[in-house]
Design a protein around this motif. Structure first.
Motif, PDB file in Angstrom:
ATOM      1  N   GLY A 314     -11.843   6.439  -3.301  1.00  0.00           N
ATOM      2  CA  GLY A 314     -12.536   6.958  -2.122  1.00  0.00           C
ATOM      3  C   GLY A 314     -11.617   7.059  -0.921  1.00  0.00           C
ATOM      4  N   MET A 315     -10.761   6.064  -0.692  1.00  0.00           N
ATOM      5  CA  MET A 315      -9.838   6.106   0.442  1.00  0.00           C
ATOM      6  C   MET A 315      -8.807   7.213   0.263  1.00  0.00           C
ATOM      7  SD  MET A 315      -9.330   2.134   1.572  1.00  0.00           S
ATOM      8  CE  MET A 315      -9.006   2.633   3.259  1.00  0.00           C
ATOM      9  N   ALA A 316      -8.359   7.436  -0.965  1.00  0.00           N
ATOM     10  CA  ALA A 316      -7.420   8.539  -1.212  1.00  0.00           C
ATOM     11  C   ALA A 316      -8.080   9.887  -0.921  1.00  0.00           C
ATOM     12  CB  ALA A 316      -6.924   8.480  -2.653  1.00  0.00           C
ATOM     13  N   ILE A 317      -9.348  10.048  -1.319  1.00  0.00           N
ATOM     14  CA  ILE A 317     -10.068  11.294  -1.037  1.00  0.00           C
ATOM     15  C   ILE A 317     -10.248  11.478   0.469  1.00  0.00           C
ATOM     16  CG2 ILE A 317     -12.279  12.474  -1.323  1.00  0.00           C
ATOM     17  CD1 ILE A 317     -12.489  11.161  -4.089  1.00  0.00           C
ATOM     18  N   TYR A 413      -3.578   2.603   2.816  1.00  0.00           N
ATOM     19  CA  TYR A 413      -4.396   1.399   2.591  1.00  0.00           C
ATOM     20  C   TYR A 413      -4.953   1.347   1.177  1.00  0.00           C
ATOM     21  CZ  TYR A 413      -7.163  -2.620   4.024  1.00  0.00           C
ATOM     22  OH  TYR A 413      -7.660  -3.887   4.156  1.00  0.00           O
ATOM     23  N   ALA A 414      -5.102   2.499   0.520  1.00  0.00           N
ATOM     24  CA  ALA A 414      -5.709   2.524  -0.815  1.00  0.00           C
ATOM     25  C   ALA A 414      -5.018   1.575  -1.800  1.00  0.00           C
ATOM     26  CB  ALA A 414      -5.729   3.952  -1.352  1.00  0.00           C
ATOM     27  N   PRO A 415      -3.669   1.529  -1.879  1.00  0.00           N
ATOM     28  CA  PRO A 415      -3.040   0.597  -2.828  1.00  0.00           C
ATOM     29  C   PRO A 415      -3.300  -0.877  -2.518  1.00  0.00           C
ATOM     30  CG  PRO A 415      -1.479   2.295  -2.125  1.00  0.00           C
ATOM     31  CD  PRO A 415      -2.674   2.394  -1.239  1.00  0.00           C
ATOM     32  N   VAL A 416      -3.656  -1.189  -1.268  1.00  0.00           N
ATOM     33  CA  VAL A 416      -3.938  -2.586  -0.912  1.00  0.00           C
ATOM     34  C   VAL A 416      -5.121  -3.115  -1.719  1.00  0.00           C
ATOM     35  CG1 VAL A 416      -4.523  -4.135   1.004  1.00  0.00           C
ATOM     36  CG2 VAL A 416      -2.968  -2.225   1.387  1.00  0.00           C
ATOM     37  N   LEU A 417      -6.042  -2.241  -2.105  1.00  0.00           N
ATOM     38  CA  LEU A 417      -7.206  -2.677  -2.877  1.00  0.00           C
ATOM     39  C   LEU A 417      -6.845  -3.149  -4.278  1.00  0.00           C
ATOM     40  CD1 LEU A 417      -9.873  -0.020  -1.815  1.00  0.00           C
ATOM     41  CD2 LEU A 417      -9.561  -2.338  -0.972  1.00  0.00           C
ATOM     42  N   LEU A 418      -5.611  -2.910  -4.707  1.00  0.00           N
ATOM     43  CA  LEU A 418      -5.141  -3.505  -5.961  1.00  0.00           C
ATOM     44  C   LEU A 418      -5.236  -5.022  -5.923  1.00  0.00           C
ATOM     45  CD1 LEU A 418      -2.013  -1.343  -6.853  1.00  0.00           C
ATOM     46  CD2 LEU A 418      -3.957  -1.784  -8.365  1.00  0.00           C
ATOM     47  N   PHE A 419      -5.200  -5.571  -4.714  1.00  0.00           N
ATOM     48  CA  PHE A 419      -5.319  -7.021  -4.541  1.00  0.00           C
ATOM     49  C   PHE A 419      -6.644  -7.534  -5.094  1.00  0.00           C
ATOM     50  CE2 PHE A 419      -6.052 -10.779  -1.685  1.00  0.00           C
ATOM     51  CZ  PHE A 419      -5.002 -11.542  -2.172  1.00  0.00           C
TER      52      PHE A 419
END
Length: 455
Positions: A314-317, A413-419
């Motif tokens: 969603g953040m990437a979109i 910020y989207a990759p941060v959700l990998l956490f």
């Protein structure tokens, strides 16, 4: 049946809160005319004159602030629209703590009462100061009603996928309020006067409060006395997982909050958009928003371990759509990225709001007032800054740079959700619900059961 009716109460409260913000917009030009010496009694303007929303009440329509000959009136309108989110930002830490201590029903009822008072004040407001007071009162009511309502849903729907489905329904009601309020307010304001839309909303708010009193009288069952003490909000704020989710909620709502007050003037300057085009720009975005809620709920039910991925997608979109907005050259083109932004926001909200409740279950105590106060703070940060800061950024740096910056922030910020990838593997502690008031075992059977749980 009771929890379904409570879900209806909460959804109506969220719907009313969002509609109240939207209904105020058609009367704003009258007050501007009055402040300019034009009398302000020339009848209402159409809903296309501007729409907006803020805080835990995300809007799908733009707040178009009337142009003024001097900057002071623009500042007044910006402050008026931001005052609700500002007050929510200040009150939410206190409301979250209070909700954890006294339960969900009493703060929800108090929030509905304040919203009723705010709506009645809007109906009889005759000047800017009264409007500002009513707007601020709405922020106070929202800080209690919205936070307590979402927390009540998370508490009553403790299992998945029912929790995601219930929270998704609440989000859909918020977006429906954004769609329904402009024609509702505009038609009633045109044919019945400015007070009627607010009086109708006040009556619905009163009925909603009465239904809550019937379903769950605050303090009537004594259930709160048997619930554990919630984790303090300052401890939740420093939890790294909760902090990541709160940052995502704030970042994903920045494009919507910053575009609301700026996109109308940009459309007029860059593509010569007409009044009806400006008014209808965000209406199509309601449908992809609801579609995003539905898709995320279904995916979460089938693949619950991928909640972080739905939020990151969603953040990437959102990021890609924000970057595309300045490249649009006509009304039809600009609708596409705005629909993408609202679709992405639906993915992020629907995936991460249940994640907050799950994090509290597995890492803290299953009491949800403070954690959803943090979520409301995240929304309020974006919507408090939007009406005041966005125009200044456009003036100094340009509309294209504003959108590129917001898009880049979401993409980074989207990759941060990998956490959050391994959150679903966490196992909750059963002690806070099964051993009330932190009492130790009183017999051999209880001791054996405790040892089994520890094992």
């Amino acid at each position: 049946r009771q929890r379904r009716l409570l879900l209806v109460v909460v959804c109506v409260a969220l719907l009313l809160d969002n509609m109240l913000y939207m209904v105020i917009v058609p009367i704003i030009p009258d007050y501007i005319a009055a402040m300019r010496g034009g009398g302000g009694t020339a009848g209402p303007s159409a809903p296309a004159e501007g729409n907006g929303s803020g805080g835990g009440n995300r809007s799908l329509l733009p707040a178009r602030y009337p142009p003024a000959s001097g900057g002071n009136e623009d500042v007044q309108i910006g402050v008026l629209f931001a005052s609700k989110a500002m007050l929510q930002l200040l009150v939410n830490p206190l409301s979250g703590t209070l909700i954890d201590r006294v339960g969900y029903e009493a703060p929800l009822l108090a929030g509905l009462a304040v919203m009723f008072l705010s709506t009645a004040t809007f109906a009889f407001a005759e000047n800017y100061a009264t409007l500002f007071a009513a707007r601020s009162l709405q922020g106070l009511g929202s800080a209690f009603a919205d936070t307590a309502g979402i927390a009540l849903i998370a508490d009553r729907y403790a299992e998945e996928p029912a929790r995601s489905r219930a929270l998704g329904t609440a989000l859909a009601c918020i977006s429906f309020g954004s769609l329904a309020a402009p024609p509702f307010g505009g038609v009633l304001y045109e044919f019945a006067g400015k007070r009627v839309p607010f009086l109708v909303l006040a009556c619905v708010c009163l009925l909603d409060g009465l239904l809550l009193l019937v379903l769950a009288p605050p303090g009537g069952t004594g259930a709160r006395a048997n619930m554990p003490v919630g984790t303090p909000i300052h401890r939740l704020m420093i939890d790294p997982y909760i902090a990541v989710v709160a940052g995502a909620l704030a970042t994903c709502n920045i494009p919507l909050a910053f575009l609301e007050p700026t996109i109308a003037n940009w459309m007029k300057d860059s593509m010569g958009a007409s009044e009806w085009e400006v008014g209808l720009t965000w209406l199509p975005a309601f449908f992809p928003h609801v579609l995003g809620v539905y898709v995320t709920v279904r995916l979460a039910a089938a693949y619950p371990h991928l909640q972080w991925f739905y939020g990151a997608l969603g953040m990437a979109i959102i990021g890609a759509s924000s970057c595309l907005v300045p490249a649009c050259r006509n009304f039809g083109q600009v609708i596409i990225p705005l629909c993408g932004i609202c679709f992405g926001i639906a993915l992020v909200d629907t995936a991460l709001l249940p994640t907050l409740a799950f994090l509290v279950d597995v890492r803290h105590v299953s009491v949800y007032g403070s954690v959803y106060a943090i979520a409301d703070i995240s929304y309020s940060v974006a919507y408090a800054l939007g009406p005041i800061v966005a125009g200044q950024i456009v003036h100094t740096m340009g509309f294209a740079q504003l959108n590129l910056g917001m898009g880049l922030a979401n993409v980074l910020y989207a990759p941060v959700l990998l956490f959050l990838k391994n959150v679903c593997q966490m196992k909750p502690s059963h002690s806070e619900r099964n051993i009330l008031l932190e009492e130790g075992p009183k017999g051999l059977y209880d001791t054996i059961k405790m040892e089994e749980r520890k094992g």
